[in-house]
Design a protein around this motif. Structure first.
Motif, PDB file in Angstrom:
ATOM      1  N   LYS A 193      -9.618  -6.013   9.779  1.00  0.00           N
ATOM      2  CA  LYS A 193     -10.219  -5.591   8.511  1.00  0.00           C
ATOM      3  C   LYS A 193     -10.481  -4.090   8.539  1.00  0.00           C
ATOM      4  O   LYS A 193     -10.220  -3.378   7.556  1.00  0.00           O
ATOM      5  N   GLU A 194     -10.982  -3.575   9.669  1.00  0.00           N
ATOM      6  CA  GLU A 194     -11.244  -2.149   9.819  1.00  0.00           C
ATOM      7  C   GLU A 194      -9.919  -1.356   9.738  1.00  0.00           C
ATOM      8  O   GLU A 194      -9.837  -0.331   9.068  1.00  0.00           O
ATOM      9  N   LEU A 195      -8.901  -1.864  10.410  1.00  0.00           N
ATOM     10  CA  LEU A 195      -7.596  -1.218  10.375  1.00  0.00           C
ATOM     11  C   LEU A 195      -7.019  -1.250   8.953  1.00  0.00           C
ATOM     12  O   LEU A 195      -6.435  -0.269   8.483  1.00  0.00           O
ATOM     13  N   ALA A 196      -7.205  -2.375   8.251  1.00  0.00           N
ATOM     14  CA  ALA A 196      -6.714  -2.501   6.880  1.00  0.00           C
ATOM     15  C   ALA A 196      -7.388  -1.464   5.971  1.00  0.00           C
ATOM     16  O   ALA A 196      -6.728  -0.838   5.127  1.00  0.00           O
ATOM     17  N   LYS A 197      -8.711  -1.280   6.139  1.00  0.00           N
ATOM     18  CA  LYS A 197      -9.448  -0.289   5.348  1.00  0.00           C
ATOM     19  C   LYS A 197      -8.904   1.109   5.632  1.00  0.00           C
ATOM     20  O   LYS A 197      -8.661   1.903   4.714  1.00  0.00           O
ATOM     21  N   GLU A 198      -8.718   1.408   6.928  1.00  0.00           N
ATOM     22  CA  GLU A 198      -8.192   2.712   7.333  1.00  0.00           C
ATOM     23  C   GLU A 198      -6.784   2.933   6.760  1.00  0.00           C
ATOM     24  O   GLU A 198      -6.484   3.990   6.212  1.00  0.00           O
ATOM     25  N   LYS A 199      -5.930   1.909   6.873  1.00  0.00           N
ATOM     26  CA  LYS A 199      -4.554   2.038   6.384  1.00  0.00           C
ATOM     27  C   LYS A 199      -4.519   2.135   4.861  1.00  0.00           C
ATOM     28  O   LYS A 199      -3.689   2.859   4.305  1.00  0.00           O
ATOM     29  N   THR A 200      -5.433   1.414   4.179  1.00  0.00           N
ATOM     30  CA  THR A 200      -5.484   1.491   2.717  1.00  0.00           C
ATOM     31  C   THR A 200      -5.847   2.907   2.279  1.00  0.00           C
ATOM     32  O   THR A 200      -5.237   3.464   1.355  1.00  0.00           O
ATOM     33  N   ASP A 201      -6.861   3.504   2.943  1.00  0.00           N
ATOM     34  CA  ASP A 201      -7.242   4.876   2.620  1.00  0.00           C
ATOM     35  C   ASP A 201      -6.091   5.835   2.933  1.00  0.00           C
ATOM     36  O   ASP A 201      -5.772   6.718   2.132  1.00  0.00           O
ATOM     37  N   CYS A 202      -5.470   5.656   4.090  1.00  0.00           N
ATOM     38  CA  CYS A 202      -4.330   6.510   4.459  1.00  0.00           C
ATOM     39  C   CYS A 202      -3.186   6.347   3.463  1.00  0.00           C
ATOM     40  O   CYS A 202      -2.497   7.319   3.137  1.00  0.00           O
ATOM     41  N   ALA A 203      -2.990   5.128   2.974  1.00  0.00           N
ATOM     42  CA  ALA A 203      -1.917   4.885   2.010  1.00  0.00           C
ATOM     43  C   ALA A 203      -2.180   5.657   0.718  1.00  0.00           C
ATOM     44  O   ALA A 203      -1.253   6.239   0.133  1.00  0.00           O
ATOM     45  N   LYS A 204      -3.451   5.679   0.285  1.00  0.00           N
ATOM     46  CA  LYS A 204      -3.808   6.445  -0.926  1.00  0.00           C
ATOM     47  C   LYS A 204      -3.512   7.929  -0.701  1.00  0.00           C
ATOM     48  O   LYS A 204      -2.954   8.605  -1.565  1.00  0.00           O
ATOM     49  N   GLN A 205      -3.911   8.446   0.461  1.00  0.00           N
ATOM     50  CA  GLN A 205      -3.690   9.862   0.764  1.00  0.00           C
ATOM     51  C   GLN A 205      -2.193  10.151   0.927  1.00  0.00           C
ATOM     52  O   GLN A 205      -1.694  11.195   0.496  1.00  0.00           O
ATOM     53  N   THR A 206      -1.501   9.193   1.529  1.00  0.00           N
ATOM     54  CA  THR A 206      -0.055   9.342   1.702  1.00  0.00           C
ATOM     55  C   THR A 206       0.636   9.366   0.351  1.00  0.00           C
ATOM     56  O   THR A 206       1.558  10.163   0.118  1.00  0.00           O
ATOM     57  N   LYS A 207       0.166   8.491  -0.563  1.00  0.00           N
ATOM     58  CA  LYS A 207       0.739   8.465  -1.906  1.00  0.00           C
ATOM     59  C   LYS A 207       0.538   9.818  -2.584  1.00  0.00           C
ATOM     60  O   LYS A 207       1.473  10.360  -3.189  1.00  0.00           O
ATOM     61  N   TYR A 260       2.955  12.285  -0.893  1.00  0.00           N
ATOM     62  CA  TYR A 260       4.337  12.117  -1.327  1.00  0.00           C
ATOM     63  C   TYR A 260       4.530  12.578  -2.773  1.00  0.00           C
ATOM     64  O   TYR A 260       5.570  13.140  -3.117  1.00  0.00           O
ATOM     65  N   LYS A 261       3.528  12.351  -3.605  1.00  0.00           N
ATOM     66  CA  LYS A 261       3.601  12.813  -4.989  1.00  0.00           C
ATOM     67  C   LYS A 261       3.674  14.340  -5.012  1.00  0.00           C
ATOM     68  O   LYS A 261       4.473  14.929  -5.746  1.00  0.00           O
ATOM     69  N   ALA A 262       2.850  14.989  -4.173  1.00  0.00           N
ATOM     70  CA  ALA A 262       2.877  16.447  -4.082  1.00  0.00           C
ATOM     71  C   ALA A 262       4.220  16.928  -3.541  1.00  0.00           C
ATOM     72  O   ALA A 262       4.796  17.899  -4.046  1.00  0.00           O
ATOM     73  N   LEU A 263       4.739  16.237  -2.525  1.00  0.00           N
ATOM     74  CA  LEU A 263       6.052  16.605  -1.977  1.00  0.00           C
ATOM     75  C   LEU A 263       7.138  16.475  -3.046  1.00  0.00           C
ATOM     76  O   LEU A 263       8.037  17.315  -3.141  1.00  0.00           O
ATOM     77  N   GLY A 264       7.045  15.426  -3.852  1.00  0.00           N
ATOM     78  CA  GLY A 264       8.002  15.243  -4.948  1.00  0.00           C
ATOM     79  C   GLY A 264       7.929  16.385  -5.947  1.00  0.00           C
ATOM     80  O   GLY A 264       8.953  16.872  -6.439  1.00  0.00           O
ATOM     81  N   LYS A 265       6.696  16.822  -6.261  1.00  0.00           N
ATOM     82  CA  LYS A 265       6.525  17.950  -7.189  1.00  0.00           C
ATOM     83  C   LYS A 265       7.087  19.235  -6.583  1.00  0.00           C
ATOM     84  O   LYS A 265       7.688  20.054  -7.292  1.00  0.00           O
ATOM     85  N   ILE A 266       6.881  19.404  -5.285  1.00  0.00           N
ATOM     86  CA  ILE A 266       7.435  20.584  -4.613  1.00  0.00           C
ATOM     87  C   ILE A 266       8.960  20.548  -4.684  1.00  0.00           C
ATOM     88  O   ILE A 266       9.607  21.559  -4.978  1.00  0.00           O
ATOM     89  N   GLU A 267       9.551  19.360  -4.422  1.00  0.00           N
ATOM     90  CA  GLU A 267      11.010  19.224  -4.521  1.00  0.00           C
ATOM     91  C   GLU A 267      11.481  19.536  -5.935  1.00  0.00           C
ATOM     92  O   GLU A 267      12.500  20.199  -6.126  1.00  0.00           O
ATOM     93  N   ALA A 268      10.748  19.058  -6.940  1.00  0.00           N
ATOM     94  CA  ALA A 268      11.122  19.319  -8.335  1.00  0.00           C
ATOM     95  C   ALA A 268      11.038  20.819  -8.633  1.00  0.00           C
ATOM     96  O   ALA A 268      11.920  21.372  -9.311  1.00  0.00           O
TER      97      ALA A 268
END
Length: 169
Positions: free
Chosen positions: A73-87, A90-98
């Motif tokens: 559960k602790e790992l899931a919380k950590e990964k969920t937060d990391c997934a939000k930050q990763t998203k 990646y959105k910023a990286l996409g804008k940079i590519e654009a």
């Protein structure tokens, strides 16, 4: 020189295609279509189709104890937060590519304008060269006229000298 060599150029001493100003080109298709980076995904470089796996796959049904469940559960919380930050990343990286694509496209438009205007300048230069060549017969006539005037003057001067030197002897 054969017509084909005149139109398309031939091989020079170092075995490279000879370039000329007769309509040939030095556009290397492999350079035009080369990736901007070796890691860019293209049909010729499709990537490795890797994925991410934070925990191993559970191969069969099983029980977990409280400690394992709490850790997961602790790992899931950590990964969920990391997934939000990763998203977000990646959105910023996409804008940079654009943005990079926009700069790239605009630069190519600029280079196209430079090339097109260079052709216009060379056309003007060629037009002037043709005009100057057209003036050559006129200059030749002027030169012949000057040569004739010089020759006539020398003839008259020689006649005058002959009279002057012939009369004093």
């Amino acid at each position: 020189m054969s017509l084909q060599l005149r139109l398309f150029g031939g091989k020079s001493d170092n075995n490279q295609l000879a370039t000329s100003n007769d309509g040939g080109h030095a556009i290397d298709k492999s350079k035009v279509l080369a990736s901007t980076d070796t890691s860019v995904i293209t049909p010729l470089n499709p990537g490795n189709f890797s994925s991410i796996r934070s925990v191993p796959v559970v191969p069969a049904p099983r029980y977990f104890d409280r400690e394992q469940a709490d850790k997961l559960k602790e790992l899931a919380k950590e990964k969920t937060d990391c997934a939000k930050q990763t998203k977000r990343a990646y959105k910023a990286l996409g804008k940079i590519e654009a943005a990079d694509k926009t700069v790239h496209k605009e630069h190519r438009k600029y280079e196209g304008a430079v090339a097109e205007n260079e052709l216009g300048k060379k056309r003007a230069d060629a037009g002037l060269a043709k005009k100057l060549h057209g003036l050559r017969p006129g200059y030749a006539r002027l030169g012949l006229g000057i040569d004739k005037a010089d020759s006539d003057a020398r003839t008259r001067i020689d006649a005058i000298k002959a009279k002057l030197t012939g009369g004093t002897n």
